[in-house]
Scaffold this active site. Structure first.
Site, PDB file in Angstrom:
ATOM      1  N   HIS B  16      44.069  46.424  35.009  1.00  0.00           N
ATOM      2  CA  HIS B  16      43.675  47.680  34.353  1.00  0.00           C
ATOM      3  C   HIS B  16      43.088  48.639  35.391  1.00  0.00           C
ATOM      4  O   HIS B  16      42.928  48.312  36.566  1.00  0.00           O
ATOM      5  CB  HIS B  16      42.701  47.428  33.193  1.00  0.00           C
ATOM      6  CG  HIS B  16      41.264  47.261  33.570  1.00  0.00           C
ATOM      7  ND1 HIS B  16      40.239  47.637  32.744  1.00  0.00           N
ATOM      8  CD2 HIS B  16      40.691  46.729  34.678  1.00  0.00           C
ATOM      9  CE1 HIS B  16      39.094  47.353  33.325  1.00  0.00           C
ATOM     10  NE2 HIS B  16      39.336  46.812  34.480  1.00  0.00           N
ATOM     11  N   CYS B  35      36.500  50.751  39.988  1.00  0.00           N
ATOM     12  CA  CYS B  35      37.402  50.516  38.843  1.00  0.00           C
ATOM     13  C   CYS B  35      38.447  51.625  38.708  1.00  0.00           C
ATOM     14  O   CYS B  35      39.344  51.537  37.865  1.00  0.00           O
ATOM     15  CB  CYS B  35      36.605  50.400  37.547  1.00  0.00           C
ATOM     16  SG  CYS B  35      35.445  49.027  37.597  1.00  0.00           S
ATOM     17  N   HIS B  41      43.305  46.918  39.401  1.00  0.00           N
ATOM     18  CA  HIS B  41      42.751  45.615  39.757  1.00  0.00           C
ATOM     19  C   HIS B  41      42.874  44.783  38.477  1.00  0.00           C
ATOM     20  O   HIS B  41      43.543  45.225  37.543  1.00  0.00           O
ATOM     21  CB  HIS B  41      41.302  45.758  40.239  1.00  0.00           C
ATOM     22  CG  HIS B  41      40.370  46.255  39.195  1.00  0.00           C
ATOM     23  ND1 HIS B  41      40.344  47.580  38.797  1.00  0.00           N
ATOM     24  CD2 HIS B  41      39.475  45.619  38.404  1.00  0.00           C
ATOM     25  CE1 HIS B  41      39.442  47.734  37.843  1.00  0.00           C
ATOM     26  NE2 HIS B  41      38.918  46.561  37.578  1.00  0.00           N
ATOM     27  N   HIS B  43      41.510  41.191  35.779  1.00  0.00           N
ATOM     28  CA  HIS B  43      40.502  40.232  35.328  1.00  0.00           C
ATOM     29  C   HIS B  43      41.154  39.087  34.559  1.00  0.00           C
ATOM     30  O   HIS B  43      42.212  39.247  33.952  1.00  0.00           O
ATOM     31  CB  HIS B  43      39.491  40.916  34.393  1.00  0.00           C
ATOM     32  CG  HIS B  43      38.713  42.021  35.026  1.00  0.00           C
ATOM     33  ND1 HIS B  43      37.745  41.780  35.977  1.00  0.00           N
ATOM     34  CD2 HIS B  43      38.742  43.369  34.867  1.00  0.00           C
ATOM     35  CE1 HIS B  43      37.218  42.940  36.364  1.00  0.00           C
ATOM     36  NE2 HIS B  43      37.810  43.924  35.716  1.00  0.00           N
ATOM     37  N   ASP B  81      48.457  39.453  27.615  1.00  0.00           N
ATOM     38  CA  ASP B  81      48.422  38.487  28.718  1.00  0.00           C
ATOM     39  C   ASP B  81      49.478  38.792  29.780  1.00  0.00           C
ATOM     40  O   ASP B  81      50.658  38.989  29.462  1.00  0.00           O
ATOM     41  CB  ASP B  81      48.627  37.066  28.186  1.00  0.00           C
ATOM     42  CG  ASP B  81      48.409  36.028  29.286  1.00  0.00           C
ATOM     43  OD1 ASP B  81      47.501  36.229  30.113  1.00  0.00           O
ATOM     44  OD2 ASP B  81      49.144  35.027  29.318  1.00  0.00           O
ATOM     45  N   HIS B  82      49.047  38.803  31.036  1.00  0.00           N
ATOM     46  CA  HIS B  82      49.920  39.107  32.173  1.00  0.00           C
ATOM     47  C   HIS B  82      50.533  40.494  32.023  1.00  0.00           C
ATOM     48  O   HIS B  82      51.661  40.734  32.451  1.00  0.00           O
ATOM     49  CB  HIS B  82      50.988  38.022  32.365  1.00  0.00           C
ATOM     50  CG  HIS B  82      50.442  36.798  33.046  1.00  0.00           C
ATOM     51  ND1 HIS B  82      49.597  35.929  32.422  1.00  0.00           N
ATOM     52  CD2 HIS B  82      50.598  36.327  34.320  1.00  0.00           C
ATOM     53  CE1 HIS B  82      49.256  34.960  33.262  1.00  0.00           C
ATOM     54  NE2 HIS B  82      49.847  35.174  34.424  1.00  0.00           N
ATOM     55  N   GLU B 126      34.611  40.362  30.510  1.00  0.00           N
ATOM     56  CA  GLU B 126      35.458  40.936  31.557  1.00  0.00           C
ATOM     57  C   GLU B 126      35.303  40.086  32.826  1.00  0.00           C
ATOM     58  O   GLU B 126      36.270  39.818  33.528  1.00  0.00           O
ATOM     59  CB  GLU B 126      35.031  42.376  31.825  1.00  0.00           C
ATOM     60  CG  GLU B 126      36.036  43.153  32.627  1.00  0.00           C
ATOM     61  CD  GLU B 126      35.693  44.631  32.673  1.00  0.00           C
ATOM     62  OE1 GLU B 126      36.268  45.403  31.869  1.00  0.00           O
ATOM     63  OE2 GLU B 126      34.850  45.022  33.502  1.00  0.00           O
TER      64      GLU B 126
END
Lengths: 136, 136, 136, 136, 136, 136
Positions: B16, B35, B41, B43, B81-82, B126
């Site tokens: 994100h 950010c 980047h 998480h 996800d991913h 996060e």
């Protein structure tokens, strides 16, 4: 805007002792047990600071975590980390540094640094098995 | 029957970025810091979905965990996800994917899949040190 | 003097993608699955840097942890944290950022900063369930 | 019989200080930093005692964990828990209680309580982020 | 190519009992204590499967984690999860399901599924405080 | 005096099975799945007992943790640890030992041991991913 709670974890390592000057040794030993050791013992305290408020529609933040991190550092970590709580933290000169009392002291230190729209809750782990939660 | 809260933990790994198109680069950098990295980047998000309701006296369940697991998979994991949250998840095309906003989006995705007798709360980590809680 | 291993934990949050330019889309998808997403995904990487050496009889340290912390910050965190590994870290321009390859790259970055008497081992968690260990 | 390593986790909470009497205050401060605080600080130490040996074909045990638990209690916990390591543990009267030295002292305390067929390794966490491993 | 160890975590929840038919009740009780309960007790076993080998220069993998996950599922989880180890797992019909023996049995089940170039190590947590490690 | 919640973590390892005598095998299987295994399976249950009350100004305690530890030991651990919940715990002879029902049973066992000024909440982890919370 939706109300969300933001939690930030921090840590401090400190020595402490549970003891009342106005009690004799036997009573101190009976009530506080091993925690009464006159030479102190210590803990890795884990702290969770929880701030509740509305999401700012501009940023998507309830509170900027960089700011919250600085508040915790200034109000708690610099005063408590690698310190002897009984001797080196003002509030505990006449107050037993139990987990309960430490949580209330931390609450009272952080609350004035927050906006009045923000509610605060403090969770303090003395060990992974013993912890406390406080909000006023 | 007693009212109990059932919690189910899930995970998704995503990229994100925090950014506002209507702000210039300097303001984006000042508010969102690291950010704001234009290349993203990411998480390992840890999600706790908490459902409160009465125990069904026949089964002893508030909600069948196999069912709750499927709801989380269908409503959240398959979509998040991913993935790159900014580009690949509809709700964040015009909404910053802060932890606060992601928690609200997840709440709004899961709520319609639950019975109306069930209350919902979302906890989203996060990182192990930064997390949020939301209920409507 | 006794030989002891000192471990220091650190973290970085990064985006990445597994992909080979010289393979077509079908082969990339077959081998790398969800990790091949062209828009990237990401992880909270947890890093454990383990340094083995003799205890210095003067200090009682194998290596001063303040110094090790600085080495990890300079050699790894500043380059990797809140970055896109594929685009923003030199070593991965032509090398897939799998956990295995990231661990080797981190080893090669940190080794020259240590004294030649010190052995090094790298443990890298991509998620709490998937992790790798490397020493040369 | 197969050789297996059995690990048992234990804990002790203690105060300590890093300091050399033969160094002046400035040097102590420069080398040991916050850990030199004259009023002590403290930690929740987490200890992992690892014993390697052949499985006893009768019991299926390398070592009876009830026995290992008692050894750790007698040799380490009773002496270290809720104590000031510098003042109340003999070995640290002239030895800095760094994590490295504490691990070696624990090894030397436990080794004689084990059968000579058993190998021993000590892992000691001073904090979740700083830990050491030692075997002779 | 560099040799790296890849670790994959898995879980199974099972009932078990420590008992020898050829011992009388008193001896079983003396040696196995609470673990001898004739009605069984149980654990959330946490398993770490560690595979060591050279990085494949094409993929950057030592072993494809999707493949390793399937091996663990087929060889261990399907046979052990939500089972009574003593009654429902062949190997324990005449072998006590101690953590040590379970680790060896898991090793022997997984080893033939791996390439001969791969070394294997098994770590098995019976509880967060008691765990074992085995490699042949 | 400020009202604080004190949390104490405990553990018990037990076997259980979800099953209704008045349902046929097919229905039991459909509703309870793998948890219906007639030979039982088991868990490491993690329990958090949370007691809310005013801080006693003399001791700084809401409740003496040594006392709370003894209550949990007497009311829960001695009855549940290393037991088969269905067969060996009275309350589950006619009640399915789901996490929800176990939490309510634990609440009802501990409540009478507390002062009437103390509120109680029970959190019970069946696995790290599945847990429940209950207060009356």
């Amino acid at each position: 805007m939706p109300k969300v709670t933001v939690h930030r974890q921090a840590h401090f390592n400190a020595a402490h002792r549970l003891h009342r000057e106005d009690w004799d040794e036997a009573k101190n030993k009976a009530v506080f047990g091993k925690c009464n050791n006159p030479h102190y013992h210590g803990h890795n305290y884990k702290l969770i600071v929880s701030v509740t408020g509305e999401i700012d529609p501009e940023t998507g933040f309830v509170i900027d975590l960089k700011e919250l991190k600085e508040i915790i550092k200034a109000d708690v970590e610099e005063a408590f980390d690698h310190k002897n709580l009984n001797i080196q933290v003002e509030e505990f000169k006449n107050l037993n540094p139990t987990a309960e009392n430490i949580a209330v002291v931390i609450y009272n230190r952080i609350k004035p640094s927050l906006s009045s729209q923000h509610e605060l809750e403090i969770t303090l782990y003395e060990t992974p098995r013993n912890f406390v939660t406080y909000k006023a």
